[in-house]
Design an enzyme around this catalytic site. Sequence first.
Site, PDB file in Angstrom:
ATOM      1  N   GLY A 265       0.807  -1.066   0.104  1.00  0.00           N
ATOM      2  CA  GLY A 265      -0.036  -0.053   0.071  1.00  0.00           C
ATOM      3  C   GLY A 265       0.932   1.183   0.017  1.00  0.00           C
ATOM      4  O   GLY A 265       1.816   1.368  -0.724  1.00  0.00           O
ATOM      5  N   GLU A 266       0.792   2.153   0.838  1.00  0.00           N
ATOM      6  CA  GLU A 266       1.487   3.301   0.901  1.00  0.00           C
ATOM      7  C   GLU A 266       1.908   3.313   2.457  1.00  0.00           C
ATOM      8  O   GLU A 266       1.193   3.520   3.545  1.00  0.00           O
ATOM      9  CB  GLU A 266       0.483   4.594   0.504  1.00  0.00           C
ATOM     10  CG  GLU A 266       1.396   5.950   0.733  1.00  0.00           C
ATOM     11  CD  GLU A 266       2.455   5.922  -0.165  1.00  0.00           C
ATOM     12  OE1 GLU A 266       2.293   5.296  -1.381  1.00  0.00           O
ATOM     13  OE2 GLU A 266       3.430   6.350   0.383  1.00  0.00           O
TER      14      GLU A 266
ATOM     15  N   CYS B  86       5.744  -5.364   0.040  1.00  0.00           N
ATOM     16  CA  CYS B  86       6.054  -4.043  -0.364  1.00  0.00           C
ATOM     17  C   CYS B  86       6.198  -3.041   0.740  1.00  0.00           C
ATOM     18  O   CYS B  86       6.990  -2.988   1.645  1.00  0.00           O
ATOM     19  CB  CYS B  86       5.174  -3.922  -1.512  1.00  0.00           C
ATOM     20  SG  CYS B  86       5.851  -2.382  -2.810  1.00  0.00           S
TER      21      CYS B  86
ATOM     22  N   ARG C 101      12.877   3.636  -0.694  1.00  0.00           N
ATOM     23  CA  ARG C 101      11.587   3.684  -0.706  1.00  0.00           C
ATOM     24  C   ARG C 101      11.212   3.757  -2.388  1.00  0.00           C
ATOM     25  O   ARG C 101      10.202   2.944  -2.857  1.00  0.00           O
ATOM     26  CB  ARG C 101      10.731   4.540  -0.160  1.00  0.00           C
ATOM     27  CG  ARG C 101      10.223   3.971   1.300  1.00  0.00           C
ATOM     28  CD  ARG C 101       9.396   5.047   1.846  1.00  0.00           C
ATOM     29  NE  ARG C 101       8.289   5.132   1.186  1.00  0.00           N
ATOM     30  CZ  ARG C 101       7.449   6.306   1.150  1.00  0.00           C
ATOM     31  NH1 ARG C 101       7.819   7.341   1.589  1.00  0.00           N
ATOM     32  NH2 ARG C 101       6.415   6.342   0.321  1.00  0.00           N
TER      33      ARG C 101
ATOM     34  N   ILE D 118       5.150  -2.834  -7.641  1.00  0.00           N
ATOM     35  CA  ILE D 118       4.346  -1.682  -7.952  1.00  0.00           C
ATOM     36  C   ILE D 118       4.865  -0.602  -7.155  1.00  0.00           C
ATOM     37  O   ILE D 118       4.879  -0.626  -6.017  1.00  0.00           O
ATOM     38  CB  ILE D 118       2.854  -1.836  -7.576  1.00  0.00           C
ATOM     39  CG1 ILE D 118       2.194  -2.984  -8.335  1.00  0.00           C
ATOM     40  CG2 ILE D 118       2.039  -0.531  -7.749  1.00  0.00           C
ATOM     41  CD1 ILE D 118       0.768  -3.470  -7.887  1.00  0.00           C
TER      42      ILE D 118
ATOM     43  N   HIS E 111       4.613  -8.216  -4.741  1.00  0.00           N
ATOM     44  CA  HIS E 111       3.015  -8.487  -4.154  1.00  0.00           C
ATOM     45  C   HIS E 111       2.544  -9.954  -4.412  1.00  0.00           C
ATOM     46  O   HIS E 111       1.720  -9.984  -5.566  1.00  0.00           O
ATOM     47  CB  HIS E 111       2.237  -7.483  -4.870  1.00  0.00           C
ATOM     48  CG  HIS E 111       2.544  -6.113  -4.482  1.00  0.00           C
ATOM     49  ND1 HIS E 111       1.678  -5.443  -3.233  1.00  0.00           N
ATOM     50  CD2 HIS E 111       3.268  -5.239  -4.906  1.00  0.00           C
ATOM     51  CE1 HIS E 111       2.355  -4.296  -3.130  1.00  0.00           C
ATOM     52  NE2 HIS E 111       3.183  -4.041  -4.171  1.00  0.00           N
TER      53      HIS E 111
ATOM     54  N   GLU F  78       0.328 -11.563  -3.138  1.00  0.00           N
ATOM     55  CA  GLU F  78      -1.381 -11.423  -2.900  1.00  0.00           C
ATOM     56  C   GLU F  78      -1.780 -10.894  -4.360  1.00  0.00           C
ATOM     57  O   GLU F  78      -3.139 -10.745  -4.517  1.00  0.00           O
ATOM     58  CB  GLU F  78      -1.455 -10.521  -1.794  1.00  0.00           C
ATOM     59  CG  GLU F  78      -1.368  -8.714  -1.975  1.00  0.00           C
ATOM     60  CD  GLU F  78      -0.024  -8.348  -1.789  1.00  0.00           C
ATOM     61  OE1 GLU F  78       0.919  -9.174  -1.559  1.00  0.00           O
ATOM     62  OE2 GLU F  78       0.383  -7.146  -1.591  1.00  0.00           O
TER      63      GLU F  78
END
Length: 201
Positions: free
Chosen positions: A53-54, A85, A112, A139, A174, A176
């Site tokens: 995510g972030e 991630c 990052r 991503i 990821h 997932e």
Amino acid sequence: MVIIGIVGFQGDVSEHSDILQRLSREEGMEISVRLIRKKEDLEGIDGLIIPGGESTTIYKLLKQYSIYDLIKERIERGLPVMGTCAGVILLSRDTGDERVEGMGALDVRINRNAYGRQINSFIDEVEIKGLGRFKAVFIRAPVIESVENAEVLSEHEGNAIMVRSGNILGMTFHPELTQDIRIHKLFTDIIGGGGYSSTGT
Ligand code: GLN
């Protein structure tokens, strides 16, 4: 029955949940998934996933809801954790960004935004120790720039992309977002390996 928590503020929460449900169906494992948003949610979990995510957002919310330190403490006591991630950023010793404090659970240093922005997202086949070929989805992936006390399970273009340290797994891609359940299976094997008791001291 194992209870797996997923930090449930932002990011790939439902994707992790879905893949755990599949794992439970396909492997006949009894997995109960619980979203973690407050202190009480942590009670009795056998493992924890910090999703992609972030990381700045997830970090802020973990702090705001006063569970950052509790999670850190439980990890220190042996709670098995998997970070994907943004999750691996939060688990790292050094996030390379003062806006996000790493929990120091994985002895790695992160950059990052090394791959740049969204446009640099990509999919590549990688080789994972013990699992074989895996389609890795990156991503806006962070880069693991250095690894100290952790085992590197996979690399991509000279950088570690998946590491393990005891009960802790972290990866910059990821799993997932694929149909491949093998990494989540590895994580449940780590949980099953025992050593951690949520009710113990
Ligand atoms: N670069 C993002 C961050 O810093 C992580 C991207 C992701 O989880 N897909 O949080």
